[in-house]
Design an enzyme around this catalytic site. Structure first.
Site, PDB file in Angstrom:
ATOM      1  N   GLU A 188       2.564  -9.791  38.345  1.00  0.00           N
ATOM      2  CA  GLU A 188       1.609 -10.884  38.485  1.00  0.00           C
ATOM      3  C   GLU A 188       2.362 -12.202  38.602  1.00  0.00           C
ATOM      4  O   GLU A 188       3.588 -12.236  38.502  1.00  0.00           O
ATOM      5  CB  GLU A 188       0.638 -10.892  37.306  1.00  0.00           C
ATOM      6  N   HIS A 200      -3.091 -14.104  30.339  1.00  0.00           N
ATOM      7  CA  HIS A 200      -1.763 -13.791  29.823  1.00  0.00           C
ATOM      8  C   HIS A 200      -0.975 -15.088  29.669  1.00  0.00           C
ATOM      9  O   HIS A 200      -0.965 -15.918  30.571  1.00  0.00           O
ATOM     10  CB  HIS A 200      -0.992 -12.891  30.797  1.00  0.00           C
ATOM     11  N   LYS A 245       0.816  -1.216   0.000  1.00  0.00           N
ATOM     12  CA  LYS A 245       0.000   0.000   0.000  1.00  0.00           C
ATOM     13  C   LYS A 245       0.849   1.265   0.000  1.00  0.00           C
ATOM     14  O   LYS A 245       0.363   2.355   0.298  1.00  0.00           O
ATOM     15  CB  LYS A 245      -0.950  -0.007   1.198  1.00  0.00           C
ATOM     16  N   ILE A 260       2.206  -3.977  20.211  1.00  0.00           N
ATOM     17  CA  ILE A 260       0.932  -4.143  20.911  1.00  0.00           C
ATOM     18  C   ILE A 260       0.364  -5.554  20.692  1.00  0.00           C
ATOM     19  O   ILE A 260      -0.345  -6.089  21.534  1.00  0.00           O
ATOM     20  CB  ILE A 260      -0.100  -3.113  20.385  1.00  0.00           C
TER      21      ILE A 260
END
Lengths: 396, 293
Positions: B212, B250, B43, B97
């Protein structure tokens, strides 16, 4: 994702890792067919469940041992009848146990010595850790505690792969000599190839044995795969055994919800894994017990929220529900609409506390209060947890 | 003051024309982040949203726009390759991300980052991103809950970070920079890396570290803090009630041994003088207990 021993041994065979002859069966008829492959003489009947400690387990009806060595085929059929469809309780299954739906028949071999062998992802070094020990057939964590010098470790960087010198370090470390060193290196290389190609997270052989005639063999086989890489392995996906999973967890996975059933009575519905764990923790902090872990993800829609409620409410142990949403990308009014929509389809017969925070929170709260639903709202997470624990205590 | 990103950061978005990339790039742009380029192979030559040029390769995007930081929204099967592309092009900072990258891919990326001479810092993957309030937001966090200030926040979790950010903001304080390092077992920036950055940043006066179950990264950070950190630190560990052997959402949140439980990590925090929040509602209050302003 975990697979059964018999499935792992098929994979081993494909990669040239020696295993003894074996056949799996899921009905008595299949047991007979499987036994026809053997002659009389010692053979082993093994329960296939995704949990360790099978040999020392006990069935729900008191029958002892999830693994049996028998002398004849008739005796094999007899123990199969006791085991198949029965529920096996081991130290890893919890008191509920697991229903044995598959049996694995295999040759009994004469063992000279047992070893331990495993490969796993080491997150600290971003490498593969290979662990071997002369103390096979035992709990390796126990060996690590009591006799750490009997554990040999080799770290394999992903960019280098397993090298000969590493195989030699393990082989000589375990006390092998001559041709055995070469054969062990061949097996180790094949095992690493399987581990790497199939995106395994862990391969464990306990025990890895030397037979009386000096041959190596994987007597047990445990393999778990990276869920994130299953898209690349349809052949591994096919090995998934839904019988080993909680029906609620299977239903949740259909809607891309992250759900894990727990033993408590307060259900929670949360966005984000970290916040979902923290919500379970705060329920416990205020004297309640969480009934589940449920992460609806960052962009849940009304359909997913409805499905989440249906799954939560299908659990008869659930006496109350806590919804905790920190709306970021997910807007609070969408969640409120989801809750209201869900209540149109499912009967809410238990207390529900909702804590909304973040994007469009006022609109979300307004929608909930105008809906006429018996929803208790809360302003902070601790406020919400205290309220649901109190409501559940009052109701019981 | 801040760490890693500020108003001068020039961002190229890899995967800018995908659903997630496009949506979040728009949000970042509205927040004031300088999104200077996008990359979508095939693109190149088009304009995204009529204002940001799209390129076929990252190399071309950097050459034409002077981008120095990348945000990756590429789907999981191809995301590791995009990170490697960014390392090859010597970008200073890469924020990935994408959730669901195979662990094997991340092992290779991590080894590549460890090579001598690599200049790139990776944040993530599977993370909310990084934000310096009022200056630069790279990621998926809601911008408005943040406020410029002097508290540095590092966390593996997205929404749990928002919880801490919001508590800090509601106390009338603000954040220097918030770093979401991601919930995967193998990632680019560790708790310790982030703590060292905050410790050296004159604009950060106090730190909240959220962890965690699973792995030992929080324990390593705590040990370093004990001997080296000059600033007050509050912490929280999620997953005290999680059963062993289950992956809690997770990929990295799984208890395997004795060292990676919530109890072991909380003990390490206390030993290091980190003020431990009793509940996730207590994070900002915990910080104020040890931060004598």
């Amino acid at each position: 994702m975990n697979i059964h021993e018999y499935q792992a041994k098929r994979l081993f065979k494909e990669y040239g890792i020696p295993v003894s002859k074996g056949y799996a069966a899921q009905s008595m008829r299949e047991c007979e067919t499987a036994l026809a492959h053997f002659t009389d003489g010692p053979l082993v009947v093994k329960s296939q469940i995704h949990a360790g400690g099978r040999g020392k387990g006990t069935f729900a009806d008191g029958f002892k041992g999830g693994v049996h060595v028998v002398k004849t085929r008739d005796a094999g059929l007899e123990v199969a009848r006791r085991m198949l469809g029965n529920t096996l309780v081991t130290k890893q299954t919890g008191p509920a146990g697991r229903k044995v739906q598959t049996l694995f028949f295999t040759d009994a071999v004469k063992i000279k010595k047992e070893y331990y062998l495993a490969m796993l992802v080491d997150r600290a070094t971003s490498s593969t850790m290979i662990i071997a020990s002369t103390e096979g057939g035992m709990d390796i964590e126990e060996v690590a505690r009591t006799a750490p010098d009997k554990i040999i470790k080799v770290s394999v960087p992903p960019t280098m792969g397993l090298r000969h010198h590493q195989c030699r370090k393990l082989a000589f470390g375990l006390g092998f000599k001559g041709d055995q060193v070469r054969e062990f290196a061949r097996i180790l290389t094949a095992l690493y190839k399987l581990y790497w190609e199939k995106n395994a997270m862990m391969v464990e052989i306990n025990p890895f044995i030397e037979t009386e005639d000096g041959q190596f063999q994987a007597l047990d086989a445990k393999v778990s795969f990276d869920d994130n890489a299953l898209f690349a392995h349809p052949e591994i996906q096919q090995l998934r055994d839904l019988n080993e999973e909680d029906p609620k967890e299977i239903e949740a996975s259909k809607f891309s919800l992250n759900y894990i059933a727990l033993d408590g009575n307060i259900a929670c519905l949360v966005n984000g894994a970290g916040l979902a764990m923290a919500t379970m923790d705060i329920i416990k902090h205020y004297g309640g017990e969480p009934a589940n872990f449920l992460d609806v993800g960052g962009g849940a829609n009304e359909e997913q929220v409805t499905a989440a409620f249906r799954i939560i409410l299908s659990d008869a142990n659930v006496k109350g529900i806590l919804v905790n949403i920190f709306g970021g990308i997910m807007k609070c009014d969408i969640i409120a609409r989801g809750i209201i929509g869900a209540m149109r389809n499912v009967q809410l017969d238990r207390p529900l506390v909702v804590r909304l925070e973040g994007t469009n929170v006022e609109l979300g709260q307004k929608l909930l209060s105008e809906s006429g639903l018996p929803v208790v709202t809360a302003s902070t997470l601790s406020d919400a947890a205290e309220k649901i624990v109190a409501l559940v205590k009052k109701a019981s | 003051m801040s760490v890693l990103v500020d108003k001068n950061t020039r961002v190229v978005v890899q995967g800018i024309t995908g659903n997630a990339g496009s949506f979040h790039a728009k949000q970042c742009l509205e927040y004031g982040t300088q999104i200077v380029a996008g990359v979508t192979p095939g693109k190149g030559g088009t304009m995204w949203e009529g204002k940001v040029p799209v390129f076929d390769t990252l190399a071309e995007a950097i050459k034409q726009t002077g981008a120095n930081t990348s945000a990756i929204f590429v789907p999981p099967p191809f995301a590791a390759d995009s990170i490697l592309e960014a390392i090859e092009e010597k970008l200073g900072l890469v924020v990935c991300i994408t959730e669901g990258i195979p662990v094997r891919d991340m092992m290779e990326v991590r080894r590549r980052l460890n090579f001598g001479g690599t200049r790139t810092r990776l944040i993530g993957p599977n993370c909310p991103g990084i934000i310096t309030p009022g200056e630069c937001k790279i990621g998926i966090m809601p911008g408005y809950i943040h406020r410029p200030g002097t508290v540095g926040i590092v966390s593996r979790s997205g929404t749990l970070t928002y919880e801490a950010v919001w508590q800090v903001t509601q106390k009338g304080l603000g954040q220097s920079t918030c770093i979401g390092i991601g919930g995967d077992p193998i990632n680019g920036t560790s708790h310790l890396d982030a703590i060292k950055l905050f410790n050296d940043d004159p604009g950060t006066e106090a730190i909240i570290m959220i962890g965690e179950i699973g792995g030992t990264a929080e324990v390593e950070a705590a040990r370093w803090i004990k001997d080296n950190c000059k600033k007050p630190v509050a912490g929280f560990i999620a997953g005290a009630t999680a059963p062993a052997g289950r992956r809690m959402g997770h990929a990295g949140a799984i208890v395997g041994g004795a060292e990676d439980t919530a109890a072991a990590k909380i003990a390490a925090f206390k030993d290091a003088g980190i003020e431990v929040a009793a509940t996730p509602s207590d994070m900002a209050s915990a910080l104020l207990r040890v931060w004598k302003r």
